[in-house]
Design a protein around this motif. Sequence first.
Motif, PDB file in Angstrom:
ATOM      1  N   LYS A 151       0.833  -1.209   0.000  1.00  0.00           N
ATOM      2  CA  LYS A 151       0.000   0.000   0.000  1.00  0.00           C
ATOM      3  C   LYS A 151       0.865   1.256   0.000  1.00  0.00           C
ATOM      4  O   LYS A 151       0.552   2.238  -0.683  1.00  0.00           O
ATOM      5  CB  LYS A 151      -0.914  -0.019   1.226  1.00  0.00           C
TER       6      LYS A 151
ATOM      7  N   ALA B 290       2.254   1.570  -3.447  1.00  0.00           N
ATOM      8  CA  ALA B 290       1.195   1.947  -4.397  1.00  0.00           C
ATOM      9  C   ALA B 290       0.777   3.400  -4.249  1.00  0.00           C
ATOM     10  O   ALA B 290       0.179   3.974  -5.171  1.00  0.00           O
ATOM     11  CB  ALA B 290      -0.020   1.034  -4.225  1.00  0.00           C
ATOM     12  N   SER B 291       1.060   4.013  -3.096  1.00  0.00           N
ATOM     13  CA  SER B 291       0.700   5.424  -2.908  1.00  0.00           C
ATOM     14  C   SER B 291       1.712   6.374  -3.555  1.00  0.00           C
ATOM     15  O   SER B 291       1.442   7.565  -3.679  1.00  0.00           O
ATOM     16  CB  SER B 291       0.579   5.743  -1.420  1.00  0.00           C
TER      17      SER B 291
ATOM     18  N   LYS C 119       3.914   7.894  -6.790  1.00  0.00           N
ATOM     19  CA  LYS C 119       3.462   8.238  -8.135  1.00  0.00           C
ATOM     20  C   LYS C 119       3.681   7.085  -9.120  1.00  0.00           C
ATOM     21  O   LYS C 119       2.774   6.696  -9.865  1.00  0.00           O
ATOM     22  CB  LYS C 119       4.206   9.488  -8.620  1.00  0.00           C
TER      23      LYS C 119
ATOM     24  N   ARG D 126       1.525   3.905  -8.068  1.00  0.00           N
ATOM     25  CA  ARG D 126       0.102   4.075  -8.376  1.00  0.00           C
ATOM     26  C   ARG D 126      -0.154   3.885  -9.867  1.00  0.00           C
ATOM     27  O   ARG D 126      -1.151   3.266 -10.270  1.00  0.00           O
ATOM     28  CB  ARG D 126      -0.340   5.467  -7.934  1.00  0.00           C
TER      29      ARG D 126
ATOM     30  N   ASP E 269      -2.565   0.945 -11.265  1.00  0.00           N
ATOM     31  CA  ASP E 269      -3.752   1.291 -12.064  1.00  0.00           C
ATOM     32  C   ASP E 269      -3.678   0.680 -13.455  1.00  0.00           C
ATOM     33  O   ASP E 269      -4.692   0.231 -14.000  1.00  0.00           O
ATOM     34  CB  ASP E 269      -3.895   2.815 -12.163  1.00  0.00           C
TER      35      ASP E 269
END
Length: 405
Positions: free
Chosen positions: A240, A243-244, A246, A249, A253
């Motif tokens: 997590k 994934a936070s 840039k 993420r 995505d």
Amino acid sequence: MANFLYLALDAKGEQTTGSVQASSESDAIQQLRSQGLYPTQVVQEGKGTLGEGAKGKARGKKRVKKKAGGKVKADVLSIFTRQLATLIEAGLPLLRGLNTLEKQEPDPSGATFSESLAQHPLIFNKLFVNMVKAGELGGVLEVVLVRLAEYAEKAAKLKSKLTTAMVYPCIVLFIAVGILIFLLLVVVPKFKEMMAEVGELPLISEIVFGASENMLARPFVLPNAVWLFIILGIFFMIFKAWASTKKGRFIVDTMMMKLPIIGDLQSKSAISRFTRTMGTLVTSGVPILQALTITKDTAGNVVVAKAIEGVHDGVKEGEAMVTPLQACGIFPGMVISMVDVGEETGQLPEMMLKIANVYDDEVDNAVSALTAVIEPIMIVFLAVIVGSIVMAIFLPLIKMMQSFG
């Protein structure tokens, strides 16, 4: 007639300043809007200077920063917006409407309006603030509030459906693990004592009894299953945090949009969110470039946000919106065709909202299909776990009965 100084945005989203002769501030705003300008500040000459509002806003942010609470739920915000729109439509002044809602609202997170809303970014996002500003300047605040309420309701409904589709398998998995631990710690050991005289056990029984014995062999430490959950939890927190970032993420995505079933659902919900936000903003009088910037910030998907940024840059260079939309390779042909028709006919906002309605229906169908597929898979998964343990217990029992016979 008085002279009014103004700050405004033109059709390309560029800031411009000047002055205009008008009988009142509202008359000056109407004149600017008729010239294709979007006024952000209008002050009468001699009674103020341009830029004071922005400074006041910055000072207000500093004052309120300590008092501003956390986020509020989407349904609470949509109810507040719709109630305020109803009060203004009924003819109540804005301040009286806000005072009325303040008395009945247990959550004290509210303020005056437009600039005051911007002081609470955790509650009112850029979409909300800019649409309210457009409604105030155009004298159609009640219409804009109704549109905002409808937008919030549809967005909350879509989020609820997506959450429901994801929560169901998690609940079933949790129940399956709970049943598995209970059987291995409570039921299986009692039967294992009965099987001491059986001799050689079937392979499935050896596996189940071995797992049960391994868990019971550590009475003073956490069972292996709990350690497994702790390790998985640590990996989840690390993932997590990555994934936070840039880059993380963007990778997450991109991967999510390429997954077989979930990817299609992600793409459709992202397109629905983009087109509905864009259509709602432009219909409310926000310039298209500013609308694209706001839509990019509220996209909820980095891949889609990057595509919207490309559309913004293309439109700023004078291209039609359909050209960069087609070049990014994310939006389907149907979306591109409808945007093209909207631009040709001058009905782009209405066409955007129609696209959003179409994709809302498609997301509904996709969620229903996903739920229909997940339910039997989870039931079979649960049946296999329980059935395996039952077989591990009863196969030795059957062997024992045969030996007695």
